[in-house]
Design a protein around this motif. Structure first.
Motif, PDB file in Angstrom:
ATOM      1  N   SER A  24       0.814  -1.218   0.000  1.00 26.26           N
ATOM      2  CA  SER A  24       0.000   0.000   0.000  1.00 26.26           C
ATOM      3  C   SER A  24       0.847   1.268   0.000  1.00 26.26           C
ATOM      4  N   THR A  25       2.130   1.165   0.324  1.00 27.69           N
ATOM      5  CA  THR A  25       2.997   2.347   0.310  1.00 27.69           C
ATOM      6  C   THR A  25       3.254   2.845  -1.103  1.00 27.69           C
ATOM      7  N   GLY A  26       3.087   1.970  -2.094  1.00 25.31           N
ATOM      8  CA  GLY A  26       3.339   2.341  -3.481  1.00 25.31           C
ATOM      9  C   GLY A  26       4.806   2.256  -3.862  1.00 25.31           C
ATOM     10  N   LEU A  27       5.648   1.840  -2.933  1.00 26.75           N
ATOM     11  CA  LEU A  27       7.080   1.730  -3.201  1.00 26.75           C
ATOM     12  C   LEU A  27       7.434   0.435  -3.921  1.00 26.75           C
ATOM     13  N   PHE A  28       6.530  -0.538  -3.880  1.00 29.49           N
ATOM     14  CA  PHE A  28       6.796  -1.861  -4.448  1.00 29.49           C
ATOM     15  C   PHE A  28       5.737  -2.189  -5.482  1.00 29.49           C
ATOM     16  N   LYS A  29       6.117  -2.983  -6.459  1.00 26.31           N
ATOM     17  CA  LYS A  29       5.186  -3.465  -7.475  1.00 26.31           C
ATOM     18  C   LYS A  29       5.192  -4.980  -7.443  1.00 26.31           C
ATOM     19  N   LYS A  30       4.023  -5.556  -7.601  1.00 24.40           N
ATOM     20  CA  LYS A  30       3.913  -7.009  -7.641  1.00 24.40           C
ATOM     21  C   LYS A  30       4.182  -7.474  -9.068  1.00 24.40           C
ATOM     22  N   LYS A  31       5.087  -8.418  -9.203  1.00 27.25           N
ATOM     23  CA  LYS A  31       5.408  -8.956 -10.518  1.00 27.25           C
ATOM     24  C   LYS A  31       4.476 -10.128 -10.797  1.00 27.25           C
ATOM     25  N   GLU A  32       3.757 -10.026 -11.885  1.00 27.12           N
ATOM     26  CA  GLU A  32       2.845 -11.094 -12.285  1.00 27.12           C
ATOM     27  C   GLU A  32       3.570 -12.017 -13.244  1.00 27.12           C
ATOM     28  N   GLU A  33       3.603 -13.283 -12.924  1.00 33.36           N
ATOM     29  CA  GLU A  33       4.207 -14.280 -13.803  1.00 33.36           C
ATOM     30  C   GLU A  33       3.152 -14.728 -14.807  1.00 33.36           C
ATOM     31  N   LYS A  34       3.376 -14.443 -16.075  1.00 37.61           N
ATOM     32  CA  LYS A  34       2.430 -14.826 -17.115  1.00 37.61           C
ATOM     33  C   LYS A  34       2.983 -16.030 -17.868  1.00 37.61           C
ATOM     34  N   PRO A  35       2.161 -17.064 -18.050  1.00 35.21           N
ATOM     35  CA  PRO A  35       2.614 -18.237 -18.803  1.00 35.21           C
ATOM     36  C   PRO A  35       2.880 -17.876 -20.266  1.00 35.21           C
ATOM     37  N   ASN A  36       3.784 -18.633 -20.888  1.00 38.65           N
ATOM     38  CA  ASN A  36       4.071 -18.388 -22.305  1.00 38.65           C
ATOM     39  C   ASN A  36       2.912 -18.890 -23.168  1.00 38.65           C
ATOM     40  N   ALA A  37       2.979 -18.608 -24.459  1.00 40.67           N
ATOM     41  CA  ALA A  37       1.877 -18.928 -25.376  1.00 40.67           C
ATOM     42  C   ALA A  37       1.586 -20.430 -25.428  1.00 40.67           C
ATOM     43  N   GLU A  38       2.623 -21.263 -25.404  1.00 43.59           N
ATOM     44  CA  GLU A  38       2.427 -22.713 -25.467  1.00 43.59           C
ATOM     45  C   GLU A  38       1.691 -23.212 -24.228  1.00 43.59           C
TER      46      GLU A  38
END
Length: 68
Positions: A24-38
Motif C-alpha cells: 500500500s505504500t506504493g514503493l513496491f510493485k507485484k510482478k505477475e508471472e504470465k505463462p508463455n503462449a504454449e
C-alpha cells in the motif's frame, strides 16, 4: 531497480497484513508471472474438455506412445 523475493506463510494473517501494508505504500510493485503462449494453449485445451483419448499406463514407453 532491484528485485526482492518474499516467501511467507499465506495462512498467516499477520504476514498478509504486513505484506498488504508494504504494497500500500506504493514503493513496491507485484510482478505477475504470465505463462508463455504454449502453456496458455495447453491450459485452454485442457479447460475445453476435449476428449484426448486413452493413456496406456502399462509401462512408461506405452504411456509416452499413447500420448503422442
Amino acid at each position: 531497480m532491484a528485485t526482492i523475493t518474499l516467501t511467507y506463510n499465506a495462512r498467516s494473517s499477520k504476514a498478509r497484513m504486513v505484506l498488504d501494508m508494504l504494497m500500500s505504500t506504493g514503493l513496491f510493485k507485484k510482478k505477475e508471472e504470465k505463462p508463455n503462449a504454449e502453456t496458455m494453449a495447453a491450459i485452454k485445451e485442457a479447460q475445453s474438455g476435449k476428449y484426448a483419448g486413452v493413456v496406456d499406463l502399462s509401462s512408461l514407453d506405452a504411456m509416452v506412445r499413447s500420448m503422442q
